[in-house]
Design an enzyme around this catalytic site. Structure first.
Site, PDB file in Angstrom:
ATOM      1  N   ALA A 137      12.449 -18.608  -8.067  1.00 58.41           N
ATOM      2  CA  ALA A 137      11.946 -19.993  -8.491  1.00 58.41           C
ATOM      3  C   ALA A 137      11.889 -20.518  -9.957  1.00 58.41           C
ATOM      4  O   ALA A 137      12.072 -21.699 -10.136  1.00 58.41           O
ATOM      5  CB  ALA A 137      10.600 -20.061  -7.972  1.00 58.41           C
TER       6      ALA A 137
ATOM      7  N   ASP B  76       3.609 -19.310  -5.857  1.00 60.83           N
ATOM      8  CA  ASP B  76       3.405 -19.781  -4.543  1.00 60.83           C
ATOM      9  C   ASP B  76       4.868 -19.088  -3.718  1.00 60.83           C
ATOM     10  O   ASP B  76       4.658 -18.696  -2.571  1.00 60.83           O
ATOM     11  CB  ASP B  76       3.556 -21.118  -4.299  1.00 60.83           C
ATOM     12  CG  ASP B  76       2.203 -21.839  -4.819  1.00 60.83           C
ATOM     13  OD1 ASP B  76       1.277 -21.328  -4.846  1.00 60.83           O
ATOM     14  OD2 ASP B  76       2.310 -23.014  -5.398  1.00 60.83           O
TER      15      ASP B  76
ATOM     16  N   SER C  60      10.910 -14.864  -9.017  1.00 64.37           N
ATOM     17  CA  SER C  60      11.805 -14.692 -10.008  1.00 64.37           C
ATOM     18  C   SER C  60      12.872 -16.091  -9.711  1.00 64.37           C
ATOM     19  O   SER C  60      13.319 -16.615 -10.681  1.00 64.37           O
ATOM     20  CB  SER C  60      12.430 -13.496 -10.312  1.00 64.37           C
ATOM     21  OG  SER C  60      11.440 -12.565 -10.487  1.00 64.37           O
TER      22      SER C  60
ATOM     23  N   ASN D  15       0.941 -34.748  -9.515  1.00 60.51           N
ATOM     24  CA  ASN D  15       1.295 -33.956 -10.578  1.00 60.51           C
ATOM     25  C   ASN D  15       2.712 -34.495 -11.193  1.00 60.51           C
ATOM     26  O   ASN D  15       3.451 -34.926 -10.461  1.00 60.51           O
ATOM     27  CB  ASN D  15       1.270 -32.539 -10.283  1.00 60.51           C
ATOM     28  CG  ASN D  15      -0.493 -32.214 -10.073  1.00 60.51           C
ATOM     29  OD1 ASN D  15      -1.220 -32.854 -10.457  1.00 60.51           O
ATOM     30  ND2 ASN D  15      -0.283 -31.193  -9.364  1.00 60.51           N
TER      31      ASN D  15
ATOM     32  N   ASP E  19       4.007 -34.030  -6.088  1.00 59.50           N
ATOM     33  CA  ASP E  19       4.783 -33.522  -7.264  1.00 59.50           C
ATOM     34  C   ASP E  19       5.965 -34.501  -7.669  1.00 59.50           C
ATOM     35  O   ASP E  19       6.748 -34.803  -6.836  1.00 59.50           O
ATOM     36  CB  ASP E  19       5.226 -32.124  -7.204  1.00 59.50           C
ATOM     37  CG  ASP E  19       4.034 -30.953  -7.146  1.00 59.50           C
ATOM     38  OD1 ASP E  19       2.949 -31.458  -7.641  1.00 59.50           O
ATOM     39  OD2 ASP E  19       4.375 -29.941  -6.797  1.00 59.50           O
TER      40      ASP E  19
ATOM     41  N   LEU F  54       2.242  -9.692 -12.794  1.00 59.46           N
ATOM     42  CA  LEU F  54       2.241  -9.312 -14.419  1.00 59.46           C
ATOM     43  C   LEU F  54       3.308 -10.082 -15.052  1.00 59.46           C
ATOM     44  O   LEU F  54       3.626 -10.095 -15.998  1.00 59.46           O
ATOM     45  CB  LEU F  54       2.748  -7.937 -14.253  1.00 59.46           C
ATOM     46  CG  LEU F  54       2.070  -6.835 -13.466  1.00 59.46           C
ATOM     47  CD1 LEU F  54       2.806  -5.309 -13.802  1.00 59.46           C
ATOM     48  CD2 LEU F  54       0.557  -6.736 -14.063  1.00 59.46           C
TER      49      LEU F  54
END
Length: 310
Positions: free
Chosen positions: A286, A256, A284, A94, A16, A225
């Site tokens: 992250a 993840d 959250s 990525n 990444d 959600l």
């Protein structure tokens, strides 16, 4: 046979790369700031999250070429225990780019490189030679792997009494449910597809998850959600946790991180109430960091303290 508490499997990891730039202009050179490199891919990120929480795991992953060497060096730098299957194809990259003018984030995700028959057999052989309390399969399949590959891994995990946790989508997820797993983490759209409906309203989520459980597909279903939080459903219970209101900078690695938080909590024999709250706290936290970084431990701990009595 080697024994570990937690093993993660990533058949399609990524190197990444993230950077900032100022202004998105077509057909012009957009000068980027110095990039930051991270080891990425579902299971790799789960192992990184577990490490941040003070746990240990073995990350099993494929790597190839110069990008694969960089990925391994980053894992060594971050003290992540790993075992690799060397591939002919280079590990994919990525790229995440953030516009300084608008704070908009652009995510460029490239296809997973092909896996040869020999490499596929090597992946299976390594998993067969490992015994773990928890085996986490996270991420999509590479080209060359059949849609029932994760199902085959699940069958291997059952033989060694590993609790299988799966975070993937589409046909590979449907196939693995035929064997039956310990926990899955679909979002609402993915859950709808699993039970064969076009969409689900929020009040239908719990019953939809219980359909998966009653059919023997999973013992637990954690439904993400998004900004609203998550719900953990078992045969007899359902526990909804609202996501805390945080200043979001990036959603990269949030799912993840959530899985990593839950697996770590399960490995520590915490209650299911704590498991889902650690997951939401880590996911959250992250989102509060830029680029491809995961969460900061102190932020996850603070959010968990806020959530634990909710």
């Amino acid at each position: 046979m080697k024994t570990f508490d937690i093993v993660t499997l990533t058949v399609s990891p990524a190197l990444d790369k993230s950077a900032h730039f100022s202004g998105l202009v077509p057909e012009q050179k957009m000068r980027c700031e110095t990039p930051i490199f991270d080891a990425g891919g579902g299971g790799v990120n789960v192992s990184k999250a577990i490490s941040k929480l003070g746990g240990t795991s073995l990350a099993v992953l494929t790597t190839g070429g110069a990008t694969g060497e960089m990925l391994k060096n980053i894992l060594k730098r971050d003290s992540i225990l790993f075992e690799v299957i060397e591939t002919e194809s280079w590990t994919r990259e990525n790229f995440v780019a953030v516009d300084n003018y608008t704070n908009s984030q652009y995510r460029f995700v490239f296809p997973a490189p092909a896996v040869t028959v020999f490499e596929k057999e090597k992946i299976s052989s390594i998993i067969q030679g490992l015994k773990s309390n928890f085996l986490v399969i996270s991420g999509g399949l590479s080209e060359g792997l059949a849609v029932d590959f994760y199902k085959q891994i699940a069958e291997t995990a059952k033989k060694s009494n590993s609790k299988l946790i799966v975070d993937t989508t589409g046909e590979p997820l449907k196939k693995v449910l035929e064997t039956g797993v310990y926990l899955i983490k679909p979002n609402v759209g993915e859950l709808a597809k699993l039970i064969g409906v076009e969409r689900l309203e929020m009040e239908e989520v719990k019953d939809a998850a219980k359909q998966i459980i009653e059919s023997g597909g999973a013992e637990m279903v954690v439904v993400s959600l998004g900004p609203q939080g998550a719900v953990l459903v078992t045969k007899d219970t359902a526990d909804f946790v609202a996501a805390p209101n945080v200043a979001k900078k990036s959603t990269v690695g949030a799912g993840d991180s959530m899985v990593g938080g839950m697996v770590w909590a399960l490995s520590q024999n915490k209650s299911l109430k704590e498991v889902i709250r650690w997951g939401v706290a880590c996911g959250s936290a992250a989102t509060m960091n830029e680029g491809t970084q995961l969460f900061k431990l102190e932020e996850a701990q603070r959010l968990f303290e806020w959530l634990k009595d909710k």
